[in-house]
Design a protein around this motif. Structure first.
Motif, PDB file in Angstrom:
ATOM      1  N   SER A  26       0.873  -1.159   0.001  1.00 12.62           N
ATOM      2  CA  SER A  26       0.172   0.071   0.073  1.00 12.62           C
ATOM      3  C   SER A  26       0.859   1.266  -0.253  1.00 12.62           C
ATOM      4  O   SER A  26       0.617   2.289  -0.337  1.00 12.62           O
ATOM      5  N   PHE A  27       1.998   1.373   0.358  1.00  9.06           N
ATOM      6  CA  PHE A  27       2.995   2.400   0.476  1.00  9.06           C
ATOM      7  C   PHE A  27       3.300   2.891  -0.788  1.00  9.06           C
ATOM      8  O   PHE A  27       3.478   4.096  -1.042  1.00  9.06           O
ATOM      9  N   PHE A  28       3.128   2.102  -1.934  1.00  8.79           N
ATOM     10  CA  PHE A  28       3.194   2.628  -3.456  1.00  8.79           C
ATOM     11  C   PHE A  28       2.134   2.415  -4.200  1.00  8.79           C
ATOM     12  O   PHE A  28       2.099   2.410  -5.467  1.00  8.79           O
ATOM     13  N   SER A  29       0.902   1.911  -3.590  1.00  9.52           N
ATOM     14  CA  SER A  29      -0.231   1.578  -4.289  1.00  9.52           C
ATOM     15  C   SER A  29      -1.349   2.539  -4.485  1.00  9.52           C
ATOM     16  O   SER A  29      -2.089   2.686  -5.353  1.00  9.52           O
ATOM     17  N   PHE A  30      -0.861   3.823  -3.804  1.00 13.35           N
ATOM     18  CA  PHE A  30      -2.007   4.742  -3.745  1.00 13.35           C
ATOM     19  C   PHE A  30      -1.058   6.242  -4.119  1.00 13.35           C
ATOM     20  O   PHE A  30      -0.004   6.151  -3.675  1.00 13.35           O
ATOM     21  N   GLY A  31      -2.059   7.169  -4.219  1.00 16.76           N
ATOM     22  CA  GLY A  31      -1.233   8.512  -4.501  1.00 16.76           C
ATOM     23  C   GLY A  31      -1.036   8.718  -5.639  1.00 16.76           C
ATOM     24  O   GLY A  31      -1.585   8.157  -6.645  1.00 16.76           O
ATOM     25  N   VAL A  32      -0.559  10.082  -6.035  1.00 16.33           N
ATOM     26  CA  VAL A  32      -0.315  10.529  -7.357  1.00 16.33           C
ATOM     27  C   VAL A  32       0.713   9.734  -8.039  1.00 16.33           C
ATOM     28  O   VAL A  32       0.628   9.407  -9.353  1.00 16.33           O
ATOM     29  N   ILE A  33       1.781   9.206  -7.445  1.00 15.64           N
ATOM     30  CA  ILE A  33       2.695   8.234  -8.117  1.00 15.64           C
ATOM     31  C   ILE A  33       2.347   7.144  -7.391  1.00 15.64           C
ATOM     32  O   ILE A  33       2.820   6.933  -6.297  1.00 15.64           O
ATOM     33  N   GLN A  34       1.745   6.364  -8.396  1.00 11.19           N
ATOM     34  CA  GLN A  34       1.689   4.906  -7.793  1.00 11.19           C
ATOM     35  C   GLN A  34       1.932   3.771  -8.626  1.00 11.19           C
ATOM     36  O   GLN A  34       1.748   3.870  -9.919  1.00 11.19           O
ATOM     37  N   TYR A  35       2.431   2.710  -7.857  1.00 12.92           N
ATOM     38  CA  TYR A  35       2.789   1.369  -8.748  1.00 12.92           C
ATOM     39  C   TYR A  35       1.865   0.445  -8.077  1.00 12.92           C
ATOM     40  O   TYR A  35       2.421  -0.256  -7.105  1.00 12.92           O
ATOM     41  N   ARG A  36       0.462   0.166  -8.510  1.00  8.69           N
ATOM     42  CA  ARG A  36      -0.341  -1.051  -8.259  1.00  8.69           C
ATOM     43  C   ARG A  36       0.199  -2.328  -8.769  1.00  8.69           C
ATOM     44  O   ARG A  36      -0.420  -2.418  -9.836  1.00  8.69           O
ATOM     45  N   VAL A  37       0.874  -2.934  -8.408  1.00 14.32           N
ATOM     46  CA  VAL A  37       1.584  -4.314  -8.735  1.00 14.32           C
ATOM     47  C   VAL A  37       0.386  -5.042  -9.240  1.00 14.32           C
ATOM     48  O   VAL A  37       0.464  -5.983 -10.207  1.00 14.32           O
ATOM     49  N   ALA A  38      -0.544  -5.310  -8.387  1.00  8.28           N
ATOM     50  CA  ALA A  38      -1.915  -6.018  -8.861  1.00  8.28           C
ATOM     51  C   ALA A  38      -2.223  -5.902 -10.244  1.00  8.28           C
ATOM     52  O   ALA A  38      -3.108  -6.685 -10.722  1.00  8.28           O
ATOM     53  N   GLU A  39      -1.982  -4.485 -10.557  1.00  4.07           N
ATOM     54  CA  GLU A  39      -2.771  -4.078 -12.017  1.00  4.07           C
ATOM     55  C   GLU A  39      -2.283  -5.134 -13.002  1.00  4.07           C
ATOM     56  O   GLU A  39      -2.766  -5.311 -14.091  1.00  4.07           O
ATOM     57  N   GLY A  40      -1.049  -5.842 -12.788  1.00  9.50           N
ATOM     58  CA  GLY A  40      -0.624  -6.595 -13.749  1.00  9.50           C
ATOM     59  C   GLY A  40      -1.374  -7.875 -14.146  1.00  9.50           C
ATOM     60  O   GLY A  40      -1.645  -8.435 -15.117  1.00  9.50           O
ATOM     61  N   LEU A  41      -2.374  -8.304 -12.956  1.00  7.89           N
ATOM     62  CA  LEU A  41      -3.579  -9.185 -13.327  1.00  7.89           C
ATOM     63  C   LEU A  41      -4.666  -8.797 -14.087  1.00  7.89           C
ATOM     64  O   LEU A  41      -5.484  -9.646 -14.357  1.00  7.89           O
ATOM     65  N   THR A  42      -4.596  -7.424 -14.609  1.00  7.52           N
ATOM     66  CA  THR A  42      -5.664  -7.161 -15.422  1.00  7.52           C
ATOM     67  C   THR A  42      -5.704  -7.700 -16.672  1.00  7.52           C
ATOM     68  O   THR A  42      -6.552  -7.581 -17.324  1.00  7.52           O
ATOM     69  N   ILE A  43      -4.643  -8.541 -17.010  1.00  2.33           N
ATOM     70  CA  ILE A  43      -4.553  -8.889 -18.337  1.00  2.33           C
ATOM     71  C   ILE A  43      -5.286 -10.330 -18.495  1.00  2.33           C
ATOM     72  O   ILE A  43      -5.747 -10.913 -19.262  1.00  2.33           O
TER      73      ILE A  43
END
Length: 165
Positions: A26-43
């Protein structure tokens, strides 16, 4: 196990993995600069429509702790749903470069929706285009850096493919 139950279990696993990844990072899944690793599952909808509810539920659960609150639960999850549906249709299409295009809906839809949410609710002094570009960058890194290789891994692995039939 019946096919229907297997699909429900798979969707539940997708939801759990999405939420676990997002919440644990969560420390880098939210905010203006975000890297939501789980978005890789959107494929995953590229292969199977029954992964769509899992992505939606996982996103809703993850967005419970979002600094954007209920608005992210509603609109962020809606963005994931739209992305997943578009990815499903890309998978079913006869497009020449559909593997390369599969991660793109999540990048574009989230850049637009989350960029607007961030601008309106979180960083009012930042230009909208900059908000959108920052979200797009994080989505691009996660969707193409994780999602695209995942497509190739699933295609080459008969056991993984069997889960998506």
């Amino acid at each position: 196990m019946s096919v229907k139950i297997r699909k429900i279990v798979f969707a539940a696993m997708v939801a759990a993995i999405y939420a676990a990844l997002t919440l644990s990072l969560s420390f880098f899944s939210f905010g203006v600069i975000q890297y939501r690793v789980a978005e890789g599952l959107t494929i995953l909808p590229y292969f199977a429509s029954f992964s769509i509810p899992g992505l939606l539920i996982g996103c809703i659960v993850s967005n419970i702790i979002s600094p954007l609150g209920i608005m992210d639960m509603v609109f962020g999850s809606l963005a994931t749903l739209i992305s997943a549906i578009l990815t499903y249709y890309i998978g079913k299409s006869k497009l020449k470069f559909k593997k390369i295009l599969a991660p793109l809906p999540a990048v574009l839809v989230n850049a637009f929706v989350i960029g607007i949410l961030l601008k309106l609710l979180y960083v009012k002094d930042m230009p909208l285009l900059l908000c959108m570009l920052q979200v797009a960058w994080g989505e691009l890194v996660c969707c193409y850096g994780i999602g695209l290789p995942l497509i190739y891994i699933i295609e080459k692995n008969s056991i993984l493919r069997s889960f998506l039939k």
